[in-house]
Design a protein around this motif. Structure first.
Motif, PDB file in Angstrom:
ATOM      1  N   GLU A 155       0.825  -1.203   0.000  1.00 32.08           N
ATOM      2  CA  GLU A 155       0.000   0.000   0.000  1.00 32.08           C
ATOM      3  C   GLU A 155       0.865   1.261   0.000  1.00 32.08           C
ATOM      4  OE1 GLU A 155      -4.219  -0.725   2.026  1.00 32.08           O
ATOM      5  OE2 GLU A 155      -2.545  -0.948   3.437  1.00 32.08           O
ATOM      6  N   LYS A 156       1.913   1.268   0.799  1.00 33.95           N
ATOM      7  CA  LYS A 156       2.783   2.445   0.863  1.00 33.95           C
ATOM      8  C   LYS A 156       3.468   2.719  -0.464  1.00 33.95           C
ATOM      9  CE  LYS A 156       3.686   2.205   5.802  1.00 33.95           C
ATOM     10  NZ  LYS A 156       4.664   1.821   6.851  1.00 33.95           N
ATOM     11  N   LYS A 157       3.702   1.661  -1.242  1.00 32.39           N
ATOM     12  CA  LYS A 157       4.309   1.833  -2.564  1.00 32.39           C
ATOM     13  C   LYS A 157       3.337   2.513  -3.516  1.00 32.39           C
ATOM     14  CE  LYS A 157       7.611   1.299  -5.562  1.00 32.39           C
ATOM     15  NZ  LYS A 157       8.854   2.037  -5.423  1.00 32.39           N
ATOM     16  N   GLY A 158       2.032   2.397  -3.232  1.00 32.16           N
ATOM     17  CA  GLY A 158       1.031   3.044  -4.067  1.00 32.16           C
ATOM     18  C   GLY A 158       0.071   2.102  -4.757  1.00 32.16           C
ATOM     19  N   PHE A 159       0.217   0.806  -4.516  1.00 31.60           N
ATOM     20  CA  PHE A 159      -0.716  -0.149  -5.127  1.00 31.60           C
ATOM     21  C   PHE A 159      -2.114   0.033  -4.553  1.00 31.60           C
ATOM     22  CE2 PHE A 159       3.251  -2.539  -5.829  1.00 31.60           C
ATOM     23  CZ  PHE A 159       3.125  -2.774  -7.187  1.00 31.60           C
ATOM     24  N   ILE A 219       6.755  -3.071 -11.235  1.00 33.14           N
ATOM     25  CA  ILE A 219       7.036  -2.458  -9.933  1.00 33.14           C
ATOM     26  C   ILE A 219       6.939  -3.493  -8.814  1.00 33.14           C
ATOM     27  CG2 ILE A 219       6.186  -0.775  -8.248  1.00 33.14           C
ATOM     28  CD1 ILE A 219       5.552   1.035 -10.716  1.00 33.14           C
ATOM     29  N   LEU A 220       5.912  -4.347  -8.867  1.00 32.71           N
ATOM     30  CA  LEU A 220       5.796  -5.379  -7.832  1.00 32.71           C
ATOM     31  C   LEU A 220       6.993  -6.313  -7.857  1.00 32.71           C
ATOM     32  CD1 LEU A 220       4.226  -6.668  -5.514  1.00 32.71           C
ATOM     33  CD2 LEU A 220       3.010  -8.045  -7.222  1.00 32.71           C
ATOM     34  N   ARG A 221       7.400  -6.763  -9.046  1.00 37.93           N
ATOM     35  CA  ARG A 221       8.559  -7.655  -9.150  1.00 37.93           C
ATOM     36  C   ARG A 221       9.814  -6.993  -8.575  1.00 37.93           C
ATOM     37  NH1 ARG A 221       8.119 -13.001 -10.461  1.00 37.93           N
ATOM     38  NH2 ARG A 221      10.092 -12.889 -11.533  1.00 37.93           N
ATOM     39  N   ASN A 253     -12.965   4.256  -6.865  1.00 39.35           N
ATOM     40  CA  ASN A 253     -12.218   5.485  -7.033  1.00 39.35           C
ATOM     41  C   ASN A 253     -11.179   5.603  -5.927  1.00 39.35           C
ATOM     42  OD1 ASN A 253     -11.386   7.997  -7.906  1.00 39.35           O
ATOM     43  ND2 ASN A 253     -12.968   9.082  -6.784  1.00 39.35           N
ATOM     44  N   ASP A 254      -9.944   5.673  -6.324  1.00 39.92           N
ATOM     45  CA  ASP A 254      -8.840   5.787  -5.373  1.00 39.92           C
ATOM     46  C   ASP A 254      -8.294   7.206  -5.455  1.00 39.92           C
ATOM     47  OD1 ASP A 254      -6.582   5.552  -3.821  1.00 39.92           O
ATOM     48  OD2 ASP A 254      -5.652   3.975  -5.018  1.00 39.92           O
ATOM     49  N   ASN A 255      -8.635   8.026  -4.500  1.00 36.98           N
ATOM     50  CA  ASN A 255      -8.203   9.425  -4.515  1.00 36.98           C
ATOM     51  C   ASN A 255      -6.695   9.585  -4.362  1.00 36.98           C
ATOM     52  OD1 ASN A 255     -10.785  10.428  -4.898  1.00 36.98           O
ATOM     53  ND2 ASN A 255     -11.229  10.342  -2.702  1.00 36.98           N
ATOM     54  N   ASN A 256      -5.999   8.526  -4.017  1.00 40.02           N
ATOM     55  CA  ASN A 256      -4.549   8.574  -3.897  1.00 40.02           C
ATOM     56  C   ASN A 256      -3.874   8.784  -5.246  1.00 40.02           C
ATOM     57  OD1 ASN A 256      -2.201   8.387  -2.218  1.00 40.02           O
ATOM     58  ND2 ASN A 256      -1.864   6.335  -3.006  1.00 40.02           N
ATOM     59  N   ARG A 257      -4.566   8.488  -6.328  1.00 36.87           N
ATOM     60  CA  ARG A 257      -3.984   8.595  -7.670  1.00 36.87           C
ATOM     61  C   ARG A 257      -3.374   9.976  -7.916  1.00 36.87           C
ATOM     62  NH1 ARG A 257      -3.513   3.926  -7.899  1.00 36.87           N
ATOM     63  NH2 ARG A 257      -1.520   4.624  -8.624  1.00 36.87           N
ATOM     64  N   GLU A 258      -4.020  11.028  -7.420  1.00 34.91           N
ATOM     65  CA  GLU A 258      -3.505  12.372  -7.679  1.00 34.91           C
ATOM     66  C   GLU A 258      -2.138  12.600  -7.034  1.00 34.91           C
ATOM     67  OE1 GLU A 258      -5.312  15.606  -4.868  1.00 34.91           O
ATOM     68  OE2 GLU A 258      -6.922  14.173  -5.373  1.00 34.91           O
ATOM     69  N   TRP A 259      -1.787  11.804  -6.037  1.00 29.23           N
ATOM     70  CA  TRP A 259      -0.512  11.984  -5.348  1.00 29.23           C
ATOM     71  C   TRP A 259       0.607  11.143  -5.939  1.00 29.23           C
ATOM     72  CZ3 TRP A 259      -0.578  16.056  -2.465  1.00 29.23           C
ATOM     73  CH2 TRP A 259      -1.786  16.460  -1.897  1.00 29.23           C
ATOM     74  N   ILE A 260       0.258  10.064  -6.653  1.00 33.74           N
ATOM     75  CA  ILE A 260       1.315   9.183  -7.147  1.00 33.74           C
ATOM     76  C   ILE A 260       1.391   9.109  -8.661  1.00 33.74           C
ATOM     77  CG2 ILE A 260       1.387   7.766  -5.077  1.00 33.74           C
ATOM     78  CD1 ILE A 260      -0.259   5.666  -6.534  1.00 33.74           C
ATOM     79  N   ASP A 261       0.448   9.681  -9.389  1.00 32.74           N
ATOM     80  CA  ASP A 261       0.517   9.658 -10.865  1.00 32.74           C
ATOM     81  C   ASP A 261       1.451  10.733 -11.364  1.00 32.74           C
ATOM     82  OD1 ASP A 261      -1.164   7.563 -11.037  1.00 32.74           O
ATOM     83  OD2 ASP A 261      -2.897   8.688 -11.671  1.00 32.74           O
TER      84      ASP A 261
END
Length: 147
Positions: free
Chosen positions: A26-30, A83-85, A139-147
């Protein structure tokens, strides 16, 4: 955005580090869009690892993977397979660098996590364990922080 598949193997549950591993993902952004715990049968193990059935190491791997419950995840993100690998690290845990999941938590050939090696493998593996309705897009609002 692409989806990938991860399996936390029996050693993760036995060592009680499920939360730590999921937290790192989760911290990685998945974005977690599928999650469940099951007991793998011999048949499911054979379906999942069909390309390894004739290899010398397969019987031991099957015994381990069916020895206890596993946690299955469908993860979504940009270049998620690659990224996961990368954060999982090399297959042979003793050679995995610190900072990778296998490097930080693995200590033998018994891997603690499986990660799909391609988009095609991810889709095949997801279809083995998840029905379409078990994957929840939201909807994952985190997208705006990691895209």
């Amino acid at each position: 955005m692409e989806r990938t598949f991860a399996m936390l193997k029996p050693g993760v549950l036995q060592r009680r580090i499920v939360g730590e591993i999921i937290s790192r993902l989760e911290k990685k952004g998945f974005q977690i869009v599928g999650l469940k715990m099951i007991q793998l049968t011999k048949g499911l193990a054979q379906e999942h690892y069909k390309e390894h059935l004739d290899k010398d190491f397969y019987p031991g791997m099957e015994k381990y993977i069916t020895s206890g419950p596993v946690v299955l995840l469908v993860l979504k993100g940009i270049n998620s397979v690659q990224i996961l690998r990368s954060i999982v690290g090399p297959t042979f845990s003793p050679e995995a660098p610190s900072g990778t999941i296998r490097g930080d938590y693995g200590f033998s050939m018994r891997n603690i996590i499986h990660a799909s090696d391609s988009v095609e493998s991810a889709e095949r593996e997801i279809s083995i364990y998840f029905k379409d309705e078990e994957i929840i897009e939201y909807n994952d609002n985190n997208r705006e922080w990691i895209d």
